[in-house]
Motif scaffolding. Structure first.
Motif, PDB file in Angstrom:
ATOM      1  N   UNK A  96      -8.724  15.065 -20.961  1.00 19.88           N
ATOM      2  CA  UNK A  96      -8.729  14.913 -19.494  1.00 19.88           C
ATOM      3  C   UNK A  96      -8.687  13.456 -19.085  1.00 19.88           C
ATOM      4  N   UNK A  97      -8.209  13.236 -17.880  1.00 19.23           N
ATOM      5  CA  UNK A  97      -8.160  11.879 -17.328  1.00 19.23           C
ATOM      6  C   UNK A  97      -9.457  11.634 -16.562  1.00 19.23           C
ATOM      7  N   UNK A  98     -10.393  10.964 -17.188  1.00 22.55           N
ATOM      8  CA  UNK A  98     -11.679  10.714 -16.535  1.00 22.55           C
ATOM      9  C   UNK A  98     -11.939   9.213 -16.435  1.00 22.55           C
TER      10      UNK A  98
ATOM     11  N   UNK B 196       0.827  -1.205   0.000  1.00 20.60           N
ATOM     12  CA  UNK B 196       0.000   0.000   0.000  1.00 20.60           C
ATOM     13  C   UNK B 196       0.863   1.257   0.000  1.00 20.60           C
ATOM     14  N   UNK B 197       1.880   1.277   0.859  1.00 21.30           N
ATOM     15  CA  UNK B 197       2.763   2.448   0.927  1.00 21.30           C
ATOM     16  C   UNK B 197       3.488   2.697  -0.396  1.00 21.30           C
ATOM     17  N   UNK B 198       3.887   1.613  -1.075  1.00 22.39           N
ATOM     18  CA  UNK B 198       4.572   1.751  -2.357  1.00 22.39           C
ATOM     19  C   UNK B 198       3.625   2.327  -3.410  1.00 22.39           C
ATOM     20  N   UNK B 199       2.379   1.848  -3.423  1.00 23.53           N
ATOM     21  CA  UNK B 199       1.391   2.379  -4.364  1.00 23.53           C
ATOM     22  C   UNK B 199       1.200   3.875  -4.150  1.00 23.53           C
ATOM     23  N   UNK B 200       1.041   4.272  -2.880  1.00 23.24           N
ATOM     24  CA  UNK B 200       0.804   5.678  -2.569  1.00 23.24           C
ATOM     25  C   UNK B 200       2.011   6.547  -2.920  1.00 23.24           C
ATOM     26  N   UNK B 201       3.216   6.039  -2.631  1.00 18.05           N
ATOM     27  CA  UNK B 201       4.435   6.806  -2.933  1.00 18.05           C
ATOM     28  C   UNK B 201       4.620   7.031  -4.428  1.00 18.05           C
ATOM     29  N   UNK B 202       4.104   6.082  -5.232  1.00 16.68           N
ATOM     30  CA  UNK B 202       4.285   6.177  -6.684  1.00 16.68           C
ATOM     31  C   UNK B 202       3.026   6.650  -7.411  1.00 16.68           C
ATOM     32  N   UNK B 203       2.016   7.045  -6.635  1.00 17.65           N
ATOM     33  CA  UNK B 203       0.763   7.568  -7.201  1.00 17.65           C
ATOM     34  C   UNK B 203       0.136   6.621  -8.221  1.00 17.65           C
TER      35      UNK B 203
ATOM     36  N   UNK C 234     -10.154   4.693  -4.448  1.00 18.06           N
ATOM     37  CA  UNK C 234      -8.753   5.063  -4.231  1.00 18.06           C
ATOM     38  C   UNK C 234      -8.594   6.056  -3.074  1.00 18.06           C
ATOM     39  N   UNK C 235      -9.664   6.786  -2.739  1.00 19.99           N
ATOM     40  CA  UNK C 235      -9.595   7.710  -1.597  1.00 19.99           C
ATOM     41  C   UNK C 235      -9.384   6.962  -0.289  1.00 19.99           C
TER      42      UNK C 235
ATOM     43  N   UNK D 209     -10.945  16.059   3.093  1.00 21.66           N
ATOM     44  CA  UNK D 209      -9.923  17.049   3.424  1.00 21.66           C
ATOM     45  C   UNK D 209      -8.525  16.462   3.261  1.00 21.66           C
ATOM     46  N   UNK D 210      -8.425  15.111   3.289  1.00 27.13           N
ATOM     47  CA  UNK D 210      -7.122  14.442   3.164  1.00 27.13           C
ATOM     48  C   UNK D 210      -6.861  13.939   1.743  1.00 27.13           C
ATOM     49  N   UNK D 211      -7.771  14.253   0.839  1.00 24.76           N
ATOM     50  CA  UNK D 211      -7.634  13.777  -0.532  1.00 24.76           C
ATOM     51  C   UNK D 211      -6.376  14.379  -1.181  1.00 24.76           C
ATOM     52  N   UNK D 212      -5.740  13.596  -2.045  1.00 24.40           N
ATOM     53  CA  UNK D 212      -4.536  14.052  -2.745  1.00 24.40           C
ATOM     54  C   UNK D 212      -4.852  15.270  -3.609  1.00 24.40           C
ATOM     55  N   UNK D 213      -3.872  16.147  -3.727  1.00 27.18           N
ATOM     56  CA  UNK D 213      -4.073  17.387  -4.475  1.00 27.18           C
ATOM     57  C   UNK D 213      -4.233  17.153  -5.973  1.00 27.18           C
ATOM     58  N   UNK D 214      -3.788  15.989  -6.462  1.00 26.03           N
ATOM     59  CA  UNK D 214      -3.878  15.729  -7.897  1.00 26.03           C
ATOM     60  C   UNK D 214      -5.203  15.085  -8.305  1.00 26.03           C
ATOM     61  N   UNK D 215      -6.219  15.153  -7.449  1.00 27.46           N
ATOM     62  CA  UNK D 215      -7.537  14.615  -7.777  1.00 27.46           C
ATOM     63  C   UNK D 215      -8.043  15.258  -9.073  1.00 27.46           C
ATOM     64  N   UNK D 216      -8.511  14.421  -9.990  1.00 22.32           N
ATOM     65  CA  UNK D 216      -8.870  14.915 -11.326  1.00 22.32           C
ATOM     66  C   UNK D 216     -10.128  15.770 -11.344  1.00 22.32           C
ATOM     67  N   UNK D 217     -10.976  15.640 -10.333  1.00 24.65           N
ATOM     68  CA  UNK D 217     -12.222  16.399 -10.315  1.00 24.65           C
ATOM     69  C   UNK D 217     -13.416  15.541 -10.687  1.00 24.65           C
ATOM     70  N   UNK D 218     -14.597  16.137 -10.579  1.00 22.14           N
ATOM     71  CA  UNK D 218     -15.844  15.432 -10.894  1.00 22.14           C
ATOM     72  C   UNK D 218     -16.311  15.874 -12.278  1.00 22.14           C
ATOM     73  N   UNK D 219     -16.479  14.920 -13.174  1.00 25.23           N
ATOM     74  CA  UNK D 219     -16.913  15.234 -14.537  1.00 25.23           C
ATOM     75  C   UNK D 219     -18.397  14.909 -14.688  1.00 25.23           C
ATOM     76  N   UNK D 220     -19.116  15.812 -15.354  1.00 26.16           N
ATOM     77  CA  UNK D 220     -20.553  15.633 -15.531  1.00 26.16           C
ATOM     78  C   UNK D 220     -20.926  15.761 -17.000  1.00 26.16           C
TER      79      UNK D 220
END
Length: 324
Positions: free
Chosen positions: A293-295, A57-64, A242-243, A265-276
Motif C-alpha cells: 500500500x501507499x502509506x 498549483x493547477x498543473x500539480x492538481x491536473x497531474x495528481x 495536500x487536501x 467532501x471535496x477530497x479526491x477519490x484516490x485518497x489512500x485512506x487512514x492506516x493504523x
C-alpha cells in the motif's frame, strides 16, 4: 500437507534478529545508489521559477502530484523543491495581509522566498543529491534537513549545466527496501519497545474545526497531517496538507472558512485512506503493509481505536539508520 508449527522466539532471540536485520538493511542502503530506486519509466514535471504560483498549483492538481523541482532559467540551475508547504505559506501570508490579494494572484514561484520571509517560516527546500550517491547518504541528508523528499541532480559533463533527474521520496525508498531486503521480516520487536514515533502532545482536530485552523497547525507544527478525532478521542479520519491544495484551486481562498468535515467532501477519490497500527505491531508488519500500500504514516490506536500516537516514514527511516 501439514503446516510447519510456528516457533516461539525468546526475547533475546528477537533482539538478536532485530540487530541482524538493522545491520543488513544499513549495508543494503550503502550498497545501492539513489538512481537504483527509480522505476524503469517515470514522469517528471519541472517548473520554471518565473511561472505563476496559481498556474503551478493547477498543473500539480491536473497531474495528481504534490511536489515539483524548480528550475532557474537565468542561471540554468536547480532552484529548490515546490511542495504543499509552500502553498500553505501563501495562504498564511494572505490571511495575515488580506489587502495583498492582488500580489498573491500575480505571485511567481521565485517570489515565494519573500512571502515566506515576511511571515517568518522556513524557506523553500533546496537540498539535493547526485543520483549515484549512496541511498544511505540520501536518507541521511533527508533526515538531517527534515525533508520528506530529495531531488536527484546531475551535471552535464560538457556544459556543466545541472540536470534534474528525478525526486526521491521517503515512501519510494522504504518500499524499495521492503521489496528488496528480506531482512525487514526480522524486525519483530513490538513498537512499544522501540520508542519510535510521537506518543505525546499530538495536535488533533474535529470535523467541526475550521480548515484555516488546521492550516495554522500544519504550518506551526511543521507536520504534513493532523488526525481528526471524535468527542471521545477516537480516530475518525485525517486531514493532510495536500487536501488544502484542492480547496485553493483557482485562488478560492474564501473556501478556507469551511469546516474540516465539509472540506473532506471535496477530497479526491484516490485518497489512500487512514492506516493504523497498535503498540503490539512490529516494523516487520509495517514494512509488509508498505510493500502492498501507499502509506505516509500510521496512527497508533488502542483496541477501542482511541488515538495514542503516530509513526511517520521519517520515524521509520530514522530508526533504520540510527538506532542502536
Amino acid at each position: 500437507m501439514f503446516e510447519q508449527p510456528q516457533v516461539e522466539l525468546s526475547s533475546e532471540q528477537i533482539n538478536q534478529e532485530q540487530k541482524r536485520a538493522l545491520d543488513a538493511i544499513r549495508v543494503f542502503l550503502q550498497s545501492k545508489t539513489s538512481y537504483d530506486v527509480l522505476p524503469v519509466s517515470y514522469r517528471l514535471i519541472v517548473f520554471d521559477t518565473s511561472l505563476l504560483v496559481k498556474k503551478s498549483l493547477n498543473i500539480l492538481l491536473q497531474n495528481s502530484i504534490v511536489s515539483a523541482p524548480l528550475w532557474n532559467n537565468k542561471t540554468s540551475r536547480f532552484a529548490g523543491l515546490l511542495t504543499s508547504s509552500d502553498f500553505i505559506n501563501v495562504i498564511q501570508y494572505y490571511f495575515q495581509f488580506p489587502d495583498k490579494f492582488d500580489l498573491v494572484e500575480k505571485l511567481t514561484l521565485d517570489g515565494l522566498r519573500e512571502v515566506e520571509k515576511s511571515i517568518g517560516v522556513s524557506t523553500i527546500e533546496t537540498i539535493s543529491i547526485h543520483p549515484f550517491k549512496s541511498l544511505y547518504e540520501a536518507c541521511e541528508k533527508m533526515l538531517v534537513s527534515k525533508a520528506r523528499r530529495i531531488p536527484l541532480i546531475d551535471e552535464d559533463e560538457n556544459t556543466h549545466r545541472e540536470i534534474v533527474v528525478s525526486v526521491l521520496t521517503q515512501y519510494r525508498i522504504l518500499k524499495f527496501v521492503a521489496l528488496n531486503c528480506k531482512e525487514t521480516r526480522m524486525l519483530l520487536k513490538p513498537l512499544k519497545e522501540l520508542q519510535v514515533g510521537t506518543m505525546a502532545e499530538m495536535s488533533t482536530v474535529t470535523m467541526e474545526t475550521p480548515v484555516i485552523d488546521v492550516i495554522h497547525l500544519l504550518s506551526n507544527k511543521c507536520v504534513s497531517s493532523v488526525p481528526i478525532v471524535d468527542g471521545e478521542g477516537k480516530l475518525v479520519n485525517v486531514y493532510e496538507a495536500v487536501d488544502v491544495l484542492g480547496l485553493i484551486k483557482g485562488g478560492m481562498y474564501t473556501d478556507l472558512s469551511l469546516s474540516v468535515g465539509e472540506a473532506l467532501m471535496r477530497r479526491a477519490e484516490d485518497f489512500e485512506g487512514v492506516y493504523t497500527c497498535t503498540l503490539n505491531d512490529s516494523l516487520a508488519t509495517i514494512m509488509e503493509t508498505l510493500r502492498k500500500s501507499r502509506i505516509h504514516r500510521l496512527f497508533i490506536v488502542d483496541t477501542d481505536t482511541s488515538l495514542l500516537g503516530v509513526i511517520t516514514l521519517s520515524d521509520i527511516l530514522s530508526y533504520l539508520l540510527f538506532s542502536q
